[in-house]
Design a protein around this motif. Sequence first.
Motif, PDB file in Angstrom:
ATOM      1  N   ILE A 168      26.448 161.755  15.609  1.00  0.00           N
ATOM      2  CA  ILE A 168      26.565 162.961  16.436  1.00  0.00           C
ATOM      3  C   ILE A 168      26.396 164.211  15.574  1.00  0.00           C
ATOM      4  O   ILE A 168      25.690 165.146  15.956  1.00  0.00           O
ATOM      5  CB  ILE A 168      27.896 162.968  17.213  1.00  0.00           C
ATOM      6  N   VAL A 169      27.026 164.231  14.411  1.00  0.00           N
ATOM      7  CA  VAL A 169      26.865 165.372  13.503  1.00  0.00           C
ATOM      8  C   VAL A 169      25.393 165.512  13.108  1.00  0.00           C
ATOM      9  O   VAL A 169      24.838 166.619  13.131  1.00  0.00           O
ATOM     10  CB  VAL A 169      27.769 165.233  12.257  1.00  0.00           C
TER      11      VAL A 169
ATOM     12  N   ARG B  96      22.813 164.518  14.736  1.00  0.00           N
ATOM     13  CA  ARG B  96      22.041 164.972  15.906  1.00  0.00           C
ATOM     14  C   ARG B  96      22.220 166.470  16.149  1.00  0.00           C
ATOM     15  O   ARG B  96      21.285 167.161  16.541  1.00  0.00           O
ATOM     16  CB  ARG B  96      22.481 164.167  17.134  1.00  0.00           C
ATOM     17  N   LEU B  97      23.423 166.980  15.871  1.00  0.00           N
ATOM     18  CA  LEU B  97      23.687 168.404  16.083  1.00  0.00           C
ATOM     19  C   LEU B  97      22.990 169.294  15.057  1.00  0.00           C
ATOM     20  O   LEU B  97      22.671 170.452  15.363  1.00  0.00           O
ATOM     21  CB  LEU B  97      25.193 168.667  16.071  1.00  0.00           C
TER      22      LEU B  97
ATOM     23  N   THR C  23      15.630 168.279  17.860  1.00  0.00           N
ATOM     24  CA  THR C  23      15.380 167.143  18.748  1.00  0.00           C
ATOM     25  C   THR C  23      13.915 167.154  19.144  1.00  0.00           C
ATOM     26  O   THR C  23      13.417 168.185  19.611  1.00  0.00           O
ATOM     27  CB  THR C  23      16.270 167.233  20.009  1.00  0.00           C
TER      28      THR C  23
END
Length: 185
Positions: free
Chosen positions: A66-67, A69-70, A74
């Motif tokens: 998640i980190v 991806r943030l 994208t």
Amino acid sequence: MWRNSRMRWGAVSIFFHWLSALAIIGLFVLGWWMTGLGYYDSWYNLGPWVHRSIGVLLLLVTVVRIVWRLVQVTPAGEGSRLEKLAAHVGHIALYVILLLVLGSGYLISTANGRSISVFGWFDVPALVHGLPNQASIAGDIHWYSALALVILAAGHALAAFKHHWVNKHDTLLRMINPMHRSRKM
């Protein structure tokens, strides 16, 4: 290519995706199989220990994922506006339900106040324990959210196949090969 670009997923994102997919499928199958074990079965204690250990490792991978991806760009989605919106909402739902499954699994495992041994490598302390009916309530949440996760993941896979075979998009190929050259480039 390790990092994501506007056109492609990077190797790190692809690795996290497939590692998580394998772990989720494996944990679901193992969890379902464990429910039928008898007290004298040799896997009666070993199965839950492996299940908990992999679950904790998946939780750690998920937090890092998640980190990652943030902080990464994208890649642009493919399909109609509605399909892009559905993909975005679906990905958020996958992460939320996965965290619900992992969190409820933690609450089941620590309800008695004991830490979770992860393959004997390290222990995760029981930070929350002793709540009324903690193991029972968390168990129900764990089962139904795991079922929802697998159903949603199956829909996710079917959407990828639809994009690949019906729409002839590069969606699936981009999640398999970080060096894939899009037809749009």
